[in-house]
Structure formats: C-alpha cells, structure tokens
Design a protein around this motif. Structure first.
Motif, PDB file in Angstrom:
ATOM      1  N   LEU A 151       0.074  -0.067  -6.017  1.00 31.42           N
ATOM      2  CA  LEU A 151      -0.638  -0.287  -7.271  1.00 31.42           C
ATOM      3  C   LEU A 151      -1.810   0.682  -7.272  1.00 31.42           C
ATOM      4  O   LEU A 151      -2.504   0.804  -6.260  1.00 31.42           O
ATOM      5  CB  LEU A 151      -1.138  -1.727  -7.397  1.00 31.42           C
ATOM      6  CG  LEU A 151      -0.103  -2.765  -7.822  1.00 31.42           C
ATOM      7  CD1 LEU A 151       0.799  -3.145  -6.655  1.00 31.42           C
ATOM      8  CD2 LEU A 151      -0.770  -4.002  -8.380  1.00 31.42           C
ATOM      9  N   VAL A 201       7.342   0.040   0.240  1.00 27.39           N
ATOM     10  CA  VAL A 201       7.855  -0.567  -0.997  1.00 27.39           C
ATOM     11  C   VAL A 201       7.185   0.101  -2.201  1.00 27.39           C
ATOM     12  O   VAL A 201       7.845   0.751  -2.998  1.00 27.39           O
ATOM     13  CB  VAL A 201       7.630  -2.087  -1.026  1.00 27.39           C
ATOM     14  CG1 VAL A 201       8.073  -2.678  -2.368  1.00 27.39           C
ATOM     15  CG2 VAL A 201       8.385  -2.761   0.117  1.00 27.39           C
ATOM     16  N   VAL A 209       0.085  11.781  -7.420  1.00 25.64           N
ATOM     17  CA  VAL A 209       0.506  10.413  -7.094  1.00 25.64           C
ATOM     18  C   VAL A 209       2.030  10.337  -7.020  1.00 25.64           C
ATOM     19  O   VAL A 209       2.605   9.817  -6.055  1.00 25.64           O
ATOM     20  CB  VAL A 209      -0.017   9.415  -8.163  1.00 25.64           C
ATOM     21  CG1 VAL A 209       0.659   8.060  -8.024  1.00 25.64           C
ATOM     22  CG2 VAL A 209      -1.534   9.276  -8.075  1.00 25.64           C
ATOM     23  N   ARG A 210       2.670  10.875  -8.039  1.00 23.86           N
ATOM     24  CA  ARG A 210       4.137  10.780  -8.149  1.00 23.86           C
ATOM     25  C   ARG A 210       4.824  11.479  -6.972  1.00 23.86           C
ATOM     26  O   ARG A 210       5.722  10.913  -6.342  1.00 23.86           O
ATOM     27  CB  ARG A 210       4.567  11.426  -9.466  1.00 23.86           C
ATOM     28  CG  ARG A 210       6.020  11.249  -9.836  1.00 23.86           C
ATOM     29  CD  ARG A 210       6.388  12.155 -11.001  1.00 23.86           C
ATOM     30  NE  ARG A 210       6.153  13.553 -10.636  1.00 23.86           N
ATOM     31  CZ  ARG A 210       5.647  14.488 -11.447  1.00 23.86           C
ATOM     32  NH1 ARG A 210       5.328  14.199 -12.684  1.00 23.86           N
ATOM     33  NH2 ARG A 210       5.469  15.723 -11.022  1.00 23.86           N
ATOM     34  N   HIS A 252       7.194   3.446  -4.660  1.00 25.05           N
ATOM     35  CA  HIS A 252       7.211   3.445  -6.121  1.00 25.05           C
ATOM     36  C   HIS A 252       5.845   2.988  -6.626  1.00 25.05           C
ATOM     37  O   HIS A 252       5.168   2.210  -5.963  1.00 25.05           O
ATOM     38  CB  HIS A 252       8.284   2.481  -6.651  1.00 25.05           C
ATOM     39  CG  HIS A 252       9.663   2.911  -6.315  1.00 25.05           C
ATOM     40  ND1 HIS A 252      10.399   3.766  -7.100  1.00 25.05           N
ATOM     41  CD2 HIS A 252      10.448   2.612  -5.263  1.00 25.05           C
ATOM     42  CE1 HIS A 252      11.577   3.974  -6.550  1.00 25.05           C
ATOM     43  NE2 HIS A 252      11.643   3.284  -5.435  1.00 25.05           N
ATOM     44  N   VAL A 253       5.464   3.459  -7.809  1.00 27.31           N
ATOM     45  CA  VAL A 253       4.264   2.920  -8.453  1.00 27.31           C
ATOM     46  C   VAL A 253       4.655   1.613  -9.132  1.00 27.31           C
ATOM     47  O   VAL A 253       5.505   1.595 -10.024  1.00 27.31           O
ATOM     48  CB  VAL A 253       3.677   3.911  -9.477  1.00 27.31           C
ATOM     49  CG1 VAL A 253       2.485   3.279 -10.193  1.00 27.31           C
ATOM     50  CG2 VAL A 253       3.256   5.203  -8.794  1.00 27.31           C
ATOM     51  N   LEU A 254       4.066   0.515  -8.676  1.00 25.96           N
ATOM     52  CA  LEU A 254       4.432  -0.808  -9.189  1.00 25.96           C
ATOM     53  C   LEU A 254       3.535  -1.245 -10.343  1.00 25.96           C
ATOM     54  O   LEU A 254       3.912  -2.107 -11.133  1.00 25.96           O
ATOM     55  CB  LEU A 254       4.335  -1.843  -8.060  1.00 25.96           C
ATOM     56  CG  LEU A 254       5.140  -1.542  -6.792  1.00 25.96           C
ATOM     57  CD1 LEU A 254       4.788  -2.550  -5.703  1.00 25.96           C
ATOM     58  CD2 LEU A 254       6.626  -1.574  -7.082  1.00 25.96           C
ATOM     59  N   GLY A 255       2.325  -0.680 -10.415  1.00 24.26           N
ATOM     60  CA  GLY A 255       1.382  -1.075 -11.451  1.00 24.26           C
ATOM     61  C   GLY A 255       0.037  -0.464 -11.151  1.00 24.26           C
ATOM     62  O   GLY A 255      -0.049   0.490 -10.376  1.00 24.26           O
TER      63      GLY A 255
END
Lengths: 345, 345
Positions: free
Chosen positions: A90, A87, A111-112, A121-124
């Motif tokens: 963070l 998913v 990271v990306r 996905h980066v959520l925070g």
C-alpha cells in the motif's frame, strides 16, 4: 546494550508504552519485518512500513523515478530479510499540489517497476498533498510454513555471509551529497527476495543492510551477544565502485561500510555444518553469496584490510552521523578522527 | 461517472498503471479497505493506510493526543466499514527533531488509547524526522469467513442506515478553523468496529463517513448506480451539536453534511426483508442505528428538511472545497450560493 545506540533508544522510548499483540512472533527490534501468526493456519504474515523522508529533504533522492523505486524497495528488502514471499504494497504518498504530470508519472513508474522486479502488486494507498514531499509504503508478505527468519539466533562459530558485495549505498550517498553529479540511474538496488527465501531455510539470523553494513553488524552483535570477525579482506568484500572511491578519496576501506545509507544486501549467519547444503542451494539459484567471516564470542567487530586487523568502535560510528547533524563532510572528518586501533595481522 | 469527482479522477490517474494482485477481491474504489484472499484458507485480510497530513498543516488537528488518536481511528474506521476483526497497526510517524518529550508522550498516548478502544495493537512502525510533521498508520484486520462487505451491492429499495447521528466532523472543523477555540477533547470519534462486524452479516453495501456524509452518499451512488432519498428529516439525522450550529449560524441543515471532514460513522444499506433480523441483532448489541431513508432508481441525493424536499448537487458540493483552496469561509459562501432547488414536500 541496545540503547547505547541513539536510534535504538528512540525506538524504545516511542514504542515502550504499547502493548504487544498475542499474534506477534517477534519482539521490538528482533526482526526486519513484523511477524504475525494467523490463527487456525500455518501462515505467518510479514508486515513492514518504511517512508522516504530525510532522503528527499536532504536531496539524497531527487529523481522521482528513484524515489518511487526506493519507497517500494526499502520495504521489499525487509520482506526479503525474513524470507517472505512478496504479496503487495500500500502506498503512502504526500506529493506537492503543484507537481507536474510528468513528475508524477515518473514517480509512479518507479513504484511500478520496483514492484514488478520484486513480484509485488500495488494493493492500495493514500495520497495527500503538501509542499513537503514524502513517499513510503507498507509491504505485505507471506511465510507459508515453518519458522520465520529473524535477527536472533546466531552463535559464536556461525559463518557470516553477505548476499553480495557491499558499499554501493555509501558510494551513491557520498557522490550525491558531495555534488559529484553521478547519473541518477546508477543506484537501483534490488531487494534480495528470492535469495531471502533460500536463506530462510539455512540461516541462524538475518538482517538487511539498509542502514549500512556496519550498523547491521553492530545491531546483530547487540541482539545476539556475539561479535563478528570479517576475516575476508575488505578489498574483497567491497563493491569495486566502493573500493575505487576509497582509493581516490584516501578513505580507509571500512569507511565505505560506515555510512547510514546502505545497499539492501542481506547479512546472515549459517551454522558451519549447514554450509555445504546452503551453498548447493545458492548455486542452484545461480547466486554467489560472499563469505565475510564468522561470529565470535567477544562482542566486537573486527575487520581485515591491507596487512592488519582493525577493531571498529561501531557504537561511536553509528551515533556519529546524527551527532554531525547529517553533514557528510563532518561525518567523514569524524570517521578519520576515530582512527581505529590496528591489531596484529 | 466516478471521475466527475476530482478526487476520484486523481486516484484513477495515480493508480491506473498498476497491475492488480490476483489475491485482491476488490477493485479500485470499491472498498474502504483492501481485501486480500489468503490462499489455502477461508481468511480474508483487510488492509488500509491513511495519513494525517493536511489536517496538521492547516491546523485542523494541533493537539498531539488528537493527532495520535486520529491516525489510528481513521484506519480503524475503514476496517469497521468492511466488517473486519481488528488485529493491529504499523505507525508511520514523521516528527519534528526538536519535539519535546511531553509532546511525543501525548502523541503516543493518543495512539495507545485509540488502539485500546478499537482492540488494535501497535505491531511496528517507522519514525522519521522533519520539521513538517505527519502521522499515519497502516491497519490490518481479519475477516474469518464468508463474503467481506464492500461499497458495492446496493439496489433501489434497500433501506439506508447510519450507525449514528451525523455532522460532528463538520462541527469540529467549522469551530476549529473559524478560531472558536472549542475544547480539543470535544472531538474523539470512535470507529464502529463492533457495529461493522454485525453490519457485515446484513448489509448490501457499506462505507464510512470519514470524508463527510454527502461525499459518502455521492460515492455510493456513483459506484452502485442508484440514488438515495433521505426521508427522515435532517433535523433527526443531525447530531444535536450540528443542529445547534446550523441554527446559530443560519446554515441550512444539509450544509452540516457537506464538509469534507467527517465523523467516522458507517453508512450502509439493508435489503428490506432483512431489516427485522438486522434490528434484532443491533438491539442485542445495545446499539440504535438510524434509518435515513432508502435507495432509489434515480441517481440523485434527496433530503427532507423543514417542510420541503431538496435535491443536492453532490458533485459540485464534493469538488467545492478543493476549488476554494481549502478556505472555510469561501466554502461556506459557495454552499450558500448553490441554493439547492426545493422540491414539493
């Protein structure tokens, strides 16, 4: 038996006084990611956190792109090892206040790109400032239905598989820490997300090799009360780079599985009657898992190389790196001194 | 307008190139915790990570019990600010290799006790070793149904509330960093978990004061395009300890809301027609929220103290601590120099 390993004993000591959640499916040490049941649904959450600290402090990772990549991948690999759908993550980044824009851009690009490869996905996240950099993440995955896969469930006779050839983590660490200036781009492990989801349908246990292949086998041995005989010769189990390094440095092949820096493959067992179906599924993915051998009743690790079988003292091997204070030369000398007892071929 | 604040601009720069998950309900900056929809269910996950880094490095937190407590509480408070039910935390601990058993036991006791107070469980974690200690956590909460609460949704005319008196975070930081040797046990903020769940049923926006009360008001102003008039005199809004410190140190009362170290109360707005029902609900919990004033069309922060109304330049105030390099004396001198313009009473 778990606490014979220094790291296991530390985890036990740090976590011993905490109460467990009634929603948690796994006990301490039993799973690569924490498994949380969601009340009123069929869903299980997979949660994991891993931070890159010592790797930065020792100089093992100094390329910002690699640091960003590994902060994601180390966590993604644990989602893979429980068969979760990815998913998101963070981020937990502690970065030097004087870091240049170019450095930060490379870190975030690592990271990306790692997220993109894994379907995350980066959520925070949280960003802090300190001269002492460390970068980590917290990963979330979903297991939509059925039983999650853990480190527990293997029985004697089960077939032992790896998701791929082993030893590249050791090759990277050896060359980097011995100052051999390998191209930083040479090490870009990719978590076995898709393979893990397939493995979950067939495996009796699974764990990733992030702490090294022998450490993984040793931990599975302790948790399941079974041993493993790697009847496939190490020459065929090792990645060609690892085999080449062993030959050029006069290292025994098993030593390339002994280091604490792994390569993020999955080690798992499959009951022999399920093997044909498993291989059919792997084939459909265009994936060629590597059969290493089988689980056995005797709690020991046997490997085959050259003309003989060797029994490895994996407890001593696992504790050795810490006892050497993390010095690679001393670690390798220690491995040589161990001189594992040859068995008959 | 968000990027007028240095920290907002940094977050934008670090996160700008990342893709958002289709499951995520909140955009960047819009929520204290990340809100993730779970496909096929009514459930929303609340996820948060916060690490204690600068607080340890500057000596603001040096008591191991307090460090463990705050690592949990900072995250729990963000779960509270979205009205989530607490589930658990994963710990991210970087501890000195030579840390004594007593030190670690106190650290873990702080974690354990903070979790117990908040209804959280320790689900797992990662431990690393370095002389440069930092301790953090990732928190997971559940929002069982209905719309989660975010920082967005406030309109002019909405009533502004705080979950409790403000300024204790500043008092702790002021005394600790000025070497006044206050009892370490004096600062034990408790996340407003139960109150947040009630607030979610009534509030038009909510945010915790972990970065200080004025920073919180300023951020809500920027995100919602409204200002706030604190018509309740600051003498009644400040905690008695904060008021006493202001008097003994000749600080204007608003300065006790200006520091970047907050006290983990919730600031939230309630539409005036919903206020009676909200107060009834609060009363049933035995909780006495504090009405501070109301949202107004003009994007500014007005406070009342003594006989006059003051307009505060919250952008300058928020950027000041960083510009002073984190030195408390320089920060307080800077606040004095700001000399906010008095308005007619």
């Amino acid at each position: 038996m778990l606490n014979e390993i220094r790291e296991n004993a530390l985890i036990e000591r740090l976590a011993g006084s905490f109460s467990r959640s009634p929603l948690q499916l796994n006990a301490l040490q039993e799973s690569d990611a924490e498994l949380i049941r969601l009340p009123g649904t069929e869903l299980v959450l997979a949660l994991k956190t891993d931070l890159i600290v010592e790797e930065i402090e020792t100089g093992l990772y100094d390329d910002p792109y690699l640091i960003g990549w590994m902060a994601v991948m180390a966590n993604a690999s644990d989602l893979a090892a429980v068969g979760a759908q990815p998913v998101g993550v963070l981020l937990a980044e502690t970065i030097p206040p004087e870091a240049e824009a170019g450095f930060l851009a490379k870190l975030q690009a690592g990271v990306r790109d790692a997220c993109a490869v894994c379907g995350l996905h980066v959520l925070g996240g949280d960003t802090n400032y300190s001269a002492h950099m460390q970068v980590g993440a917290f990963a979330l995955g979903l297991i939509p239905n059925g039983a999650p896969m853990t480190r527990i469930g293997c029985q004697a006779g089960d077939l032992l598989y790896s998701s791929g050839a082993l030893g590249q983590g050791s090759v990277y660490a050896f060359c980097k820490l011995q100052g051999e200036g390998r191209d930083a781009a040479a090490f870009r492990p990719v978590a076995r997300i898709r393979e893990g989801q397939a493995v979950r349908l067939f495996a009796s246990c699974c764990m990733d090799t992030s702490d090294g292949a022998l450490a993984t086998l040793d931990q599975l041995m302790r948790l399941n009360g079974v041993g493993f005989r790697l009847s496939t010769p190490l020459e065929k189990i090792l990645h060609p780079d690892a085999l080449a390094l062993a030959r050029s440095r006069s290292l025994a092949p098993w030593m390339l599985l002994a280091g604490p820096h792994g390569e993020f493959e999955l080690l798992f067992t499959v009951r022999s009657d399920r093997e044909p179906q498993f291989l059919e599924c792997a084939d459909a993915l265009g994936w060629h898992p590597l059969c290493l051998g089988a689980a056995m009743t005797e709690p020991a690790i046997h490997v085959v190389a050259g003309t003989g079988t060797t029994v490895l003292d994996t407890a001593t091997i696992r504790n050795l790196f810490g006892q050497c204070g993390g010095r690679v030369d001393a670690f390798i000398q220690g491995l040589h001194r161990l001189g594992p007892a040859p068995l008959s071929a």
